[in-house]
Design a protein around this motif. Structure first.
Motif, PDB file in Angstrom:
ATOM      1  N   ALA A 271       0.729  -1.328  -0.029  1.00 26.82           N
ATOM      2  CA  ALA A 271       0.065  -0.004  -0.128  1.00 26.82           C
ATOM      3  C   ALA A 271       0.853   1.086   0.059  1.00 26.82           C
ATOM      4  CB  ALA A 271      -1.127  -0.101   1.143  1.00 26.82           C
ATOM      5  N   VAL A 272       1.916   1.221   0.899  1.00 32.55           N
ATOM      6  CA  VAL A 272       2.650   2.404   0.936  1.00 32.55           C
ATOM      7  C   VAL A 272       3.417   2.788  -0.269  1.00 32.55           C
ATOM      8  CG1 VAL A 272       4.646   3.535   2.014  1.00 32.55           C
ATOM      9  CG2 VAL A 272       2.937   2.435   3.568  1.00 32.55           C
ATOM     10  N   ILE A 273       4.184   1.727  -0.818  1.00 29.85           N
ATOM     11  CA  ILE A 273       4.884   1.968  -1.883  1.00 29.85           C
ATOM     12  C   ILE A 273       3.947   2.361  -3.235  1.00 29.85           C
ATOM     13  CG2 ILE A 273       6.721   0.543  -1.226  1.00 29.85           C
ATOM     14  CD1 ILE A 273       5.948  -1.857  -3.055  1.00 29.85           C
ATOM     15  N   GLY A 274       2.667   1.806  -3.071  1.00 31.49           N
ATOM     16  CA  GLY A 274       1.697   2.098  -4.067  1.00 31.49           C
ATOM     17  C   GLY A 274       1.037   3.626  -4.032  1.00 31.49           C
ATOM     18  N   GLY A 275       1.517   4.193  -3.096  1.00 29.75           N
ATOM     19  CA  GLY A 275       1.042   5.803  -3.014  1.00 29.75           C
ATOM     20  C   GLY A 275      -0.052   5.956  -2.119  1.00 29.75           C
ATOM     21  N   ILE A 276      -0.455   4.988  -1.341  1.00 32.90           N
ATOM     22  CA  ILE A 276      -1.556   5.187  -0.241  1.00 32.90           C
ATOM     23  C   ILE A 276      -1.053   5.764   0.828  1.00 32.90           C
ATOM     24  CG2 ILE A 276      -3.257   4.054   0.917  1.00 32.90           C
ATOM     25  CD1 ILE A 276      -3.955   3.650  -2.053  1.00 32.90           C
ATOM     26  N   SER A 277      -1.441   6.799   1.111  1.00 35.06           N
ATOM     27  CA  SER A 277      -0.977   7.753   2.202  1.00 35.06           C
ATOM     28  C   SER A 277      -1.283   7.265   3.677  1.00 35.06           C
ATOM     29  CB  SER A 277      -1.276   9.501   2.094  1.00 35.06           C
ATOM     30  OG  SER A 277      -0.960  10.091   3.182  1.00 35.06           O
ATOM     31  N   LEU A 278      -0.557   7.102   4.479  1.00 31.65           N
ATOM     32  CA  LEU A 278      -0.845   6.881   5.989  1.00 31.65           C
ATOM     33  C   LEU A 278      -1.593   7.968   6.783  1.00 31.65           C
ATOM     34  CD1 LEU A 278       2.445   4.857   6.870  1.00 31.65           C
ATOM     35  CD2 LEU A 278       0.450   3.835   5.933  1.00 31.65           C
ATOM     36  N   ASP A 279      -1.515   8.959   6.019  1.00 34.67           N
ATOM     37  CA  ASP A 279      -2.253  10.137   6.785  1.00 34.67           C
ATOM     38  C   ASP A 279      -3.644  10.249   6.320  1.00 34.67           C
ATOM     39  OD1 ASP A 279      -0.032  11.415   8.053  1.00 34.67           O
ATOM     40  OD2 ASP A 279       0.593  12.459   6.149  1.00 34.67           O
ATOM     41  N   GLY A 280      -4.055   9.459   5.224  1.00 32.50           N
ATOM     42  CA  GLY A 280      -5.411   9.113   4.687  1.00 32.50           C
ATOM     43  C   GLY A 280      -5.564  10.460   3.654  1.00 32.50           C
ATOM     44  N   GLY A 281      -6.582  10.047   3.011  1.00 33.78           N
ATOM     45  CA  GLY A 281      -6.996  11.051   1.981  1.00 33.78           C
ATOM     46  C   GLY A 281      -6.399  10.923   0.441  1.00 33.78           C
ATOM     47  N   LYS A 282      -5.494  10.219   0.329  1.00 29.93           N
ATOM     48  CA  LYS A 282      -4.366  10.078  -0.828  1.00 29.93           C
ATOM     49  C   LYS A 282      -4.335   8.731  -1.396  1.00 29.93           C
ATOM     50  CE  LYS A 282      -1.905  14.431   0.343  1.00 29.93           C
ATOM     51  NZ  LYS A 282      -0.753  14.966   0.326  1.00 29.93           N
ATOM     52  N   GLY A 283      -4.424   8.511  -2.485  1.00 30.85           N
ATOM     53  CA  GLY A 283      -3.691   7.045  -2.974  1.00 30.85           C
ATOM     54  C   GLY A 283      -4.699   6.510  -4.180  1.00 30.85           C
ATOM     55  N   THR A 284      -4.629   5.980  -4.979  1.00 36.01           N
ATOM     56  CA  THR A 284      -5.652   5.295  -5.810  1.00 36.01           C
ATOM     57  C   THR A 284      -5.176   3.535  -5.999  1.00 36.01           C
ATOM     58  OG1 THR A 284      -3.640   5.214  -7.760  1.00 36.01           O
ATOM     59  CG2 THR A 284      -4.959   7.137  -7.409  1.00 36.01           C
ATOM     60  N   MET A 285      -6.201   2.935  -6.614  1.00 35.73           N
ATOM     61  CA  MET A 285      -6.153   1.544  -6.572  1.00 35.73           C
ATOM     62  C   MET A 285      -5.136   0.990  -7.544  1.00 35.73           C
ATOM     63  SD  MET A 285      -8.130   0.422  -4.501  1.00 35.73           S
ATOM     64  CE  MET A 285      -7.624   2.032  -3.373  1.00 35.73           C
ATOM     65  N   PHE A 286      -5.136   1.839  -8.593  1.00 34.51           N
ATOM     66  CA  PHE A 286      -3.926   1.393  -9.519  1.00 34.51           C
ATOM     67  C   PHE A 286      -2.644   1.434  -8.862  1.00 34.51           C
ATOM     68  CE2 PHE A 286      -0.681   2.817 -12.417  1.00 34.51           C
ATOM     69  CZ  PHE A 286      -0.705   1.510 -13.455  1.00 34.51           C
ATOM     70  N   GLY A 287      -1.946   2.493  -7.900  1.00 33.19           N
ATOM     71  CA  GLY A 287      -0.969   2.459  -7.248  1.00 33.19           C
ATOM     72  C   GLY A 287      -0.899   1.390  -6.399  1.00 33.19           C
ATOM     73  N   ALA A 288      -1.847   1.091  -5.698  1.00 35.57           N
ATOM     74  CA  ALA A 288      -2.124  -0.093  -4.665  1.00 35.57           C
ATOM     75  C   ALA A 288      -1.590  -1.498  -5.471  1.00 35.57           C
ATOM     76  CB  ALA A 288      -3.072  -0.287  -4.041  1.00 35.57           C
ATOM     77  N   LEU A 289      -2.249  -1.456  -6.661  1.00 32.31           N
ATOM     78  CA  LEU A 289      -2.087  -2.864  -7.548  1.00 32.31           C
ATOM     79  C   LEU A 289      -0.644  -2.953  -7.992  1.00 32.31           C
ATOM     80  CD1 LEU A 289      -3.281  -5.394  -8.691  1.00 32.31           C
ATOM     81  CD2 LEU A 289      -3.997  -3.955 -10.800  1.00 32.31           C
ATOM     82  N   THR A 290       0.052  -1.967  -8.256  1.00 29.93           N
ATOM     83  CA  THR A 290       1.294  -1.957  -8.663  1.00 29.93           C
ATOM     84  C   THR A 290       2.436  -2.118  -7.564  1.00 29.93           C
ATOM     85  OG1 THR A 290       1.650   0.513  -8.550  1.00 29.93           O
ATOM     86  CG2 THR A 290       1.026  -0.480 -10.643  1.00 29.93           C
ATOM     87  N   GLY A 291       1.804  -1.853  -6.481  1.00 35.01           N
ATOM     88  CA  GLY A 291       2.627  -2.163  -5.215  1.00 35.01           C
ATOM     89  C   GLY A 291       2.742  -3.533  -5.007  1.00 35.01           C
ATOM     90  N   VAL A 292       1.667  -4.098  -5.064  1.00 38.23           N
ATOM     91  CA  VAL A 292       1.285  -5.591  -4.968  1.00 38.23           C
ATOM     92  C   VAL A 292       2.235  -6.490  -6.131  1.00 38.23           C
ATOM     93  CG1 VAL A 292      -0.136  -7.566  -5.386  1.00 38.23           C
ATOM     94  CG2 VAL A 292      -0.803  -5.724  -3.933  1.00 38.23           C
ATOM     95  N   LEU A 293       1.987  -5.854  -7.435  1.00 34.63           N
ATOM     96  CA  LEU A 293       3.030  -6.673  -8.273  1.00 34.63           C
ATOM     97  C   LEU A 293       4.433  -6.340  -7.945  1.00 34.63           C
ATOM     98  CD1 LEU A 293       0.889  -5.510 -11.623  1.00 34.63           C
ATOM     99  CD2 LEU A 293       0.944  -7.577 -10.373  1.00 34.63           C
ATOM    100  N   LEU A 294       5.000  -5.201  -7.545  1.00 30.81           N
ATOM    101  CA  LEU A 294       6.200  -4.951  -7.308  1.00 30.81           C
ATOM    102  C   LEU A 294       6.938  -6.137  -6.148  1.00 30.81           C
ATOM    103  CD1 LEU A 294       8.938  -3.330  -7.885  1.00 30.81           C
ATOM    104  CD2 LEU A 294       8.105  -1.742  -5.998  1.00 30.81           C
ATOM    105  N   LEU A 295       5.931  -6.334  -5.036  1.00 32.86           N
ATOM    106  CA  LEU A 295       6.318  -6.903  -4.220  1.00 32.86           C
ATOM    107  C   LEU A 295       6.411  -8.648  -4.535  1.00 32.86           C
ATOM    108  CD1 LEU A 295       4.706  -6.068  -0.954  1.00 32.86           C
ATOM    109  CD2 LEU A 295       7.060  -5.439  -1.693  1.00 32.86           C
ATOM    110  N   GLY A 296       5.412  -8.863  -5.560  1.00 32.53           N
ATOM    111  CA  GLY A 296       5.320 -10.233  -6.058  1.00 32.53           C
ATOM    112  C   GLY A 296       6.588 -10.497  -6.854  1.00 32.53           C
ATOM    113  N   VAL A 297       6.927  -9.449  -7.687  1.00 31.32           N
ATOM    114  CA  VAL A 297       8.160  -9.799  -8.639  1.00 31.32           C
ATOM    115  C   VAL A 297       9.296  -9.789  -7.771  1.00 31.32           C
ATOM    116  CG1 VAL A 297       9.480  -8.823 -10.354  1.00 31.32           C
ATOM    117  CG2 VAL A 297       7.203  -8.629 -10.487  1.00 31.32           C
ATOM    118  N   VAL A 298       9.537  -9.149  -6.725  1.00 31.76           N
ATOM    119  CA  VAL A 298      10.883  -9.207  -5.651  1.00 31.76           C
ATOM    120  C   VAL A 298      10.704 -10.365  -4.959  1.00 31.76           C
ATOM    121  CG1 VAL A 298      11.714  -8.129  -3.527  1.00 31.76           C
ATOM    122  CG2 VAL A 298      10.701  -6.683  -5.317  1.00 31.76           C
TER     123      VAL A 298
END
Length: 336
Positions: A271-298
């Motif tokens: 979630a964090v590397i995908g751009g979901i802010s821990l402060d709330g109010g920011k982030g997209t599902m596309f970013g979260a999905l790319t974060g998942v894919l990046l971890l999967g590849v790693v």
């Protein structure tokens, strides 16, 4: 001249504001070339890394994580946390299995009803968390941490610490069946990410999540039913975690008493590397999905390179720290 520079009368944003508006998009898109670079590195260090079978394996292994990340991302956008999702991944499918197995609770319920109960358990956990956090005003971090521990203990106690086998085929169909060459679990995750992304962007309630995460009191003053929406978000997150648990059960082929243990670190990392802010109010599902894919590849790259498993956790932690530093310098303020 001042009016033109400020953009107040021209209707256009100042150059600095326009540049800042591109920062979140650049952060999300930055993961795409990062994924490509990792795939190229994988192809260099491991023969057959870019074979279709291995790429499909990465997607299949990431499907359960993707569903849990989707649920956590919704909670984070509203400015809250839910650490208990990793325990929901284990306890929800375990209860469904114990209800259907003859050596479980002894009920031997119909398979379809037990599958439905998995989602009901997830919804009930989410609703309970939501009531404590939203209605009683308890701290989300402490509440969900306590629930993580409680549910982990309930899982071990309910299963007697054993691994559950021989569930009906319905428990495995989502992960083991394929459509157009991809597991159904992958299609399910893609569809849900697309639906939720569309909902957040175009639906009134979806946009309200960002308003609540940005300024809860301002959202309330604007007529948004903050309590109801936040309670719904916790319920949806619980259902998605339970669904992720069912997918993980099908992928592994069994349910053990530690299912989901430690998964929350991967969830937050994605979630964090995908751009979901821990402060709330920011982030997209596309970013979260790319974060998942990046971890999967790693993870796949480390596994094929025969790197010890404990180094994987270190890599996840490093990824989170680097992402927070990037967010600090691109977002203008630290995330807390």
């Amino acid at each position: 001249m001042t009016e033109v520079l400020s953009g107040e009368r021209t209707g256009t944003a100042p150059p600095v504001a326009r540049r800042r508006s591109w920062v979140p998009r650049l952060r999300e898109l930055a993961l795409v070339p990062a994924i490509i670079v990792l795939l190229v590195i994988g192809a260099i260090v491991s023969d057959g890394y870019l074979d279709a079978d291995n790429l499909i394996s990465i997607l299949g292994a990431s499907a359960a994580l993707a569903l849990v990340v989707l649920g956590e991302s919704l909670v984070l956008i509203t400015g809250k946390f839910d650490l208990s999702l990793e325990s929901t991944v284990g306890i929800a499918p375990a209860i469904g299995a114990l209800l259907v197995l003859s050596d479980g609770f002894g009920t031997e319920w119909p398979t379809a009803l037990c599958i439905a109960m998995i989602l009901v358990v997830g919804a009930a956990i989410g609703a309970f968390n939501g009531l404590l956090i939203v209605k009683l005003g308890l701290n989300a971090f402490i509440v969900t941490l306590a629930m993580l521990i409680i549910l982990r203990g309930v899982l071990v106690g309910a299963t007697d610490g054993r691994t559950l086998f021989d569930m009906p085929d319905a428990f495995f169909v989502i992960s083991n069946s394929t459509f157009a060459g991809l597991p159904l679990s992958v299609w399910l995750a893609l569809v849900l990410f697309g639906v939720v992304g569309f909902f957040l962007r175009y639906h009134r309630v979806g946009r309200s999540l960002y308003a609540i995460g940005g300024n809860r009191e301002a959202a309330r003053a604007a007529g948004i039913n903050v309590d109801r929406i936040m309670l719904l978000v916790f319920v949806v997150a619980g259902v998605l975690a339970a669904l992720g648990g069912l997918v993980l059960t099908g992928y592994v082929g069994a349910i053990n008493s530690s299912q989901g243990n430690g998964m929350i670190f991967q969830v937050f990392a994605a979630a964090v590397i995908g751009g979901i802010s821990l402060d709330g109010g920011k982030g997209t599902m596309f970013g979260a999905l790319t974060g998942v894919l990046l971890l999967g590849v790693v993870e796949n790259l480390l596994t094929r390179s025969q790197v010890p498993a404990f180094w994987t956790q270190a890599v996840y932690g490093a990824i989170i720290l680097v992402s927070l530093m990037i967010a600090r310098f691109t977002g203008g303020k630290p995330q807390t």
